[in-house]
Scaffold this motif. Structure first.
Motif, PDB file in Angstrom:
ATOM      1  N   GLU A   1      -3.389  22.591  35.090  1.00  0.00           N
ATOM      2  CA  GLU A   1      -4.002  23.411  34.637  1.00  0.00           C
ATOM      3  C   GLU A   1      -3.948  24.251  35.911  1.00  0.00           C
ATOM      4  O   GLU A   1      -4.638  25.249  34.759  1.00  0.00           O
TER       5      GLU A   1
ATOM      6  N   GLU B   1     -13.075  19.760  28.214  1.00  0.00           N
ATOM      7  CA  GLU B   1     -12.282  20.033  27.701  1.00  0.00           C
ATOM      8  C   GLU B   1     -13.163  20.428  25.477  1.00  0.00           C
ATOM      9  O   GLU B   1     -12.551  21.583  25.219  1.00  0.00           O
TER      10      GLU B   1
ATOM     11  N   GLU C   1     -10.805  25.282  34.034  1.00  0.00           N
ATOM     12  CA  GLU C   1     -10.131  23.879  34.131  1.00  0.00           C
ATOM     13  C   GLU C   1      -9.797  24.089  35.703  1.00  0.00           C
ATOM     14  O   GLU C   1      -9.947  23.327  36.578  1.00  0.00           O
TER      15      GLU C   1
ATOM     16  N   HIS D   1     -15.159  15.324  32.423  1.00  0.00           N
ATOM     17  CA  HIS D   1     -13.803  16.502  31.798  1.00  0.00           C
ATOM     18  C   HIS D   1     -14.072  16.563  31.137  1.00  0.00           C
ATOM     19  O   HIS D   1     -13.653  18.027  30.492  1.00  0.00           O
TER      20      HIS D   1
ATOM     21  N   HIS E   1     -12.319  20.880  37.288  1.00  0.00           N
ATOM     22  CA  HIS E   1     -11.395  19.472  36.712  1.00  0.00           C
ATOM     23  C   HIS E   1      -9.831  19.403  37.829  1.00  0.00           C
ATOM     24  O   HIS E   1     -10.379  18.408  38.120  1.00  0.00           O
TER      25      HIS E   1
HETATM   26 FE   LIG Z   1      -9.081  20.121  31.959  1.00  0.00          FE
END
Ligand SMILES: [Fe+2]
Ligand SMILES: [Fe+2]
Length: 262
Positions: free
Chosen positions: A43, A164, A73, A160, A76
């Motif tokens: 990421e 996405e 990201e 997450h 995440h």
């Molecule tokens: Fe991600």
């Protein structure tokens, strides 16, 4: 402009890991754990790529999408880094060191890609990864896999994967805006997926060997749906903006918006 909300959430991973499951269930568990191990490297690499891309994007709305993509990201991988500490702690020091060795190899690859490869390549890598992940996340949403009770960090995974899906158009649109070539998307994208999956296999094998187990590759309706979704990404007409969201994704995103730090 895509509808992307940046949610700062930090999950805790107190629940104990239970590896004492069937070979099939272990296969279903080690895949996501291996995926998690890659996130603190993958990421940040996507974020570095977007940082370079943003300077060349002439459409302010798309540049804002790329910024929000990077912020999502960023949240995440910070959560995954905490989960990964827990994952390494399930094993003895030699296995933890072996996992760290694979992490170092992956980080070296991504740093090298940022330093030496073209923006065109790095954007195709980003889109290859995002298309594959979105295909799997959509299948997970369709099959209710976000409600798993056995997967360590299940709640964080649900958040997450929902995000996405939420930012699924960004890498595709940035690639279309700055590169545009369909054959190159397929060529470099497929190579990037092979590169990424080879690391998933290494992490999963390392953990399976440490447990003295031979997990079975899951062949469930979810896996078949993920494969179907993935094959659609090869079409020259593929456009993630046209994907109809499975039931429940919007509700899930609203739930995480309420959970996020103001
Ligand atoms: Fe991600
Ligand atoms: Fe993503």
């Amino acid at each position: 402009m895509a509808d992307i909300t940046v949610r700062k959430i930090r999950f805790s991973f107190e629940a104990p890991f239970d590896f004492d499951v069937s070979d099939g269930e272990l296969g279903e568990m080690l895949g996501p754990l291996a995926l998690s191990m890659t996130m603190p490297y993958l990421e940040p690499y996507l974020i570095r790529t977007m940082k370079v891309a943003i300077k060349r994007i002439s459409d302010p709305a798309l540049a804002e999408d790329a910024r929000r993509f990077s912020q999502q990201e960023g949240h995440h991988y910070r959560n995954h880094a905490v989960l990964n500490d827990r994952i390494r702690a399930q094993f003895d020091e030699s296995v933890a060191a072996a996992l760290r060795g694979i992490e170092a190899d992956l980080e070296a690859d991504y740093q090298r890609f940022t330093r030496t490869r073209s923006l065109r390549f790095n954007l195709a890598y980003a889109e290859g990864f995002e298309a594959m992940t979105c295909a799997a996340a959509l299948a997970a949403a369709e099959h209710g896999a976000f409600e798993s009770e056995t997967l360590p960090g299940a709640e964080m995974w649900a958040w997450h994967m929902a995000e996405e899906i939420e930012h699924r158009t960004v890498a595709f649109d940035v690639y279309a805006h700055l590169v545009g070539s369909y054959p190159y998307r397929i060529l470099a994208g497929t190579w990037s997926q092979w590169h990424y999956v080879s690391y998933i296999r290494r992490f999963a094998k390392c953990m399976a060997n440490a447990l003295g187990r031979t997990p079975k590759g899951p062949k469930t309706p979810l896996q078949r749906a993920a494969l179907r979704n993935y094959l659609r990404t090869w079409s020259p007409r593929y456009d993630p903006a046209k994907i109809e969201l499975p039931a429940g994704v919007e509700e899930l995103l609203a739930r995480y918006s309420a959970m996020a730090a103001p």
